[in-house]
Design an enzyme around this catalytic site. Structure first.
Site, PDB file in Angstrom:
ATOM      1  N   CYS A  86       0.882  -1.167   0.000  1.00 48.28           N
ATOM      2  CA  CYS A  86       0.000   0.000   0.000  1.00 48.28           C
ATOM      3  C   CYS A  86       0.918   1.215   0.000  1.00 48.28           C
ATOM      4  CB  CYS A  86      -0.935   0.014   1.205  1.00 48.28           C
ATOM      5  SG  CYS A  86      -1.907   1.532   1.330  1.00 48.28           S
TER       6      CYS A  86
ATOM      7  N   CYS B 119      -0.663   4.343   2.225  1.00 50.81           N
ATOM      8  CA  CYS B 119      -0.714   4.282   3.694  1.00 50.81           C
ATOM      9  C   CYS B 119      -0.290   2.873   4.117  1.00 50.81           C
ATOM     10  CB  CYS B 119      -2.086   4.687   4.235  1.00 50.81           C
ATOM     11  SG  CYS B 119      -3.489   4.012   3.337  1.00 50.81           S
ATOM     12  N   SER B 120      -1.194   2.083   4.675  1.00 48.07           N
ATOM     13  CA  SER B 120      -0.798   0.726   5.057  1.00 48.07           C
ATOM     14  C   SER B 120      -1.998  -0.209   5.011  1.00 48.07           C
ATOM     15  CB  SER B 120      -0.154   0.727   6.446  1.00 48.07           C
ATOM     16  OG  SER B 120      -1.055   1.305   7.376  1.00 48.07           O
ATOM     17  N   CYS B 121      -2.866  -0.060   3.991  1.00 48.94           N
ATOM     18  CA  CYS B 121      -4.027  -0.939   3.835  1.00 48.94           C
ATOM     19  C   CYS B 121      -3.553  -2.395   3.823  1.00 48.94           C
ATOM     20  CB  CYS B 121      -4.762  -0.624   2.535  1.00 48.94           C
ATOM     21  SG  CYS B 121      -5.429   1.049   2.501  1.00 48.94           S
TER      22      CYS B 121
END
Lengths: 200, 110
Positions: free
Chosen positions: A99, A102-104
C-alpha cells in the site's frame, strides 16, 4: 514501547465516544466487538483459507471470486470489513501486495500488519524495484515469471493465494496450513517444505 | 453517476494528469506515479463512496472502482520488461485513451 496515554488524551477520547454514541454513529459495544475481532485475527486465518483452497476446488473458486464470503465460511466475522480480493499466483505470475499511500492490509484474515509493511522503505521500494526487494527477502524469481505488484490504493484489501509446493502430496489441511506464512500471503515469500524433501 | 461501468475489461485507459494537491486541501487515492500513464482495465471492482468527498465529510456519491494494470518499465525507466503493477483507480480519474500508435495495452484475461 509507546508512552502511556496522557490523562487529557483519555478525557478527549471519552468526550469523542460520548459524542459518537449521542449521534448514533457507533456504540461502545460495537467498538469493543471490532477490537476483539481484530485482536483475534492472525495470519493463521489466511493460512487456513489457503490450505483449504489447495485441497478443495470449490472453495478455491469461491476464494478467488469472493474472498469475503470465503472468509465467512471459515467462521471469520467480516461485518463492516472491506471487500477481500485474492490474487492467484501461478507458474507464470507472482503477486506482491503493497500500500504505497498508507498501510491498507487485510486485517480480517491476517491480523495486524507487521512494522516493515508500514515502513516508507517497503512502501516506496516494493512498487519501484520489486525484484530487488524480493531478492533481499531471499526470493529470486526467474525472468519467466511476471512480477505483478498490487498497490492497495482504495476500498479492497488483497491477499495472495500462493502455489502449493511440491513435496506436500497427501498432506491434510492442518499440515498444509503450517507452512503458509504471513509473508507468503503478502507475497514477499513462497511456502517452503522444511527439511529434506522426498526424493523426486 | 451512472451505475454501469464506463470501461470494460481490456479497455486502454489513461489516468488523468491532474494534480489537485496543487489547488488546495484534498484527499486523493490515485498515486502520483500513475498520473498521465496509460494502462489496461482488468475489471471493475464495484462502486464505492468517493474518498475525495468522504475525507471532508461531504456527501460522497458512489463511483466505479477499477483494477487497472500498468507496465512497470515505462513508469520507472527501470525494471524487467513484462513486470506489471495493478492499481485500484476510480472512474473519474480515467479517460479513454485515443488509439495512438504504440499505445497498445497489455493483453489480460477477462
Amino acid at each position: 514501547m509507546a508512552a502511556p496515554p496522557r490523562p487529557e488524551s483519555l478525557a478527549l477520547l471519552d468526550r469523542l465516544m460520548a459524542a459518537l454514541e449521542a449521534k448514533g454513529v457507533v456504540t461502545e459495544a460495537e467498538i469493543a466487538e471490532r477490537q476483539a475481532n481484530t485482536d483475534k485475527a492472525s495470519p493463521e486465518t489466511g493460512a487456513r483459507m489457503v490450505a483449504r483452497a489447495w485441497t478443495d476446488p470449490a472453495y478455491r473458486a469461491l476464494l478467488l471470486s469472493d474472498g469475503k464470503a470465503a472468509a465467512e465460511q471459515m467462521g471469520v466475522s467480516m461485518a463492516g470489513a472491506p471487500p477481500l480480493g485474492v490474487l492467484e499466483n501461478t507458474p507464470a505470475r507472482h503477486h506482491l501486495v503493497v500500500c504505497t499511500l498508507c498501510s491498507c492490509y487485510p486485517r480480517a484474515v491476517l491480523g495486524y500488519p507487521p512494522g516493515w509493511y508500514k515502513s516508507f522503505a517497503y512502501r516506496s521500494r516494493a512498487v519501484r524495484e520489486p525484484r530487488v526487494v524480493l531478492a533481499e527477502w531471499g526470493l529470486n524469481l526467474p525472468d519467466s515469471v511476471e512480477v505483478r505488484v498490487v498497490d492497495s490504493t482504495a476500498d479492497y484489501r488483497w491477499m495472495v493465494l500462493p502455489m502449493r509446493p511440491a513435496g506436500t502430496e497427501g498432506w491434510d489441511e492442518a499440515r498444509l496450513a503450517s507452512i503458509i506464512t504471513r509473508d507468503a500471503l503478502v507475497g514477499v515469500a513462497v511456502p517452503k517444505v522444511a527439511g529434506p524433501r522426498p526424493a523426486a | 453517476m451512472s451505475d454501469a461501468p464506463r470501461f470494460a475489461p481490456g479497455a486502454t485507459v489513461r489516468v488523468k494528469d491532474d494534480w489537485p494537491e496543487r489547488r488546495g486541501p484534498c484527499h486523493i487515492r490515485t498515486p502520483h506515479y500513475i498520473r498521465g500513464r496509460t494502462g489496461t482495465v482488468v475489471r471493475p471492482l464495484g462502486a464505492f463512496a468517493n474518498p475525495e468527498d468522504l475525507a471532508f465529510a461531504r456527501p460522497a456519491p458512489k463511483r466505479t472502482l477499477y483494477h487497472v494494470l500498468f507496465e512497470q518499465e515505462p513508469i520507472w525507466h527501470e525494471g524487467r520488461p513484462g513486470d506489471t503493477v495493478m492499481v485500484e483507480v476510480f472512474e473519474h480519474w480515467l479517460e479513454p485513451h485515443p488509439a495512438a500508435p504504440g499505445a497498445a495495452g497489455i493483453p489480460e484475461e477477462a
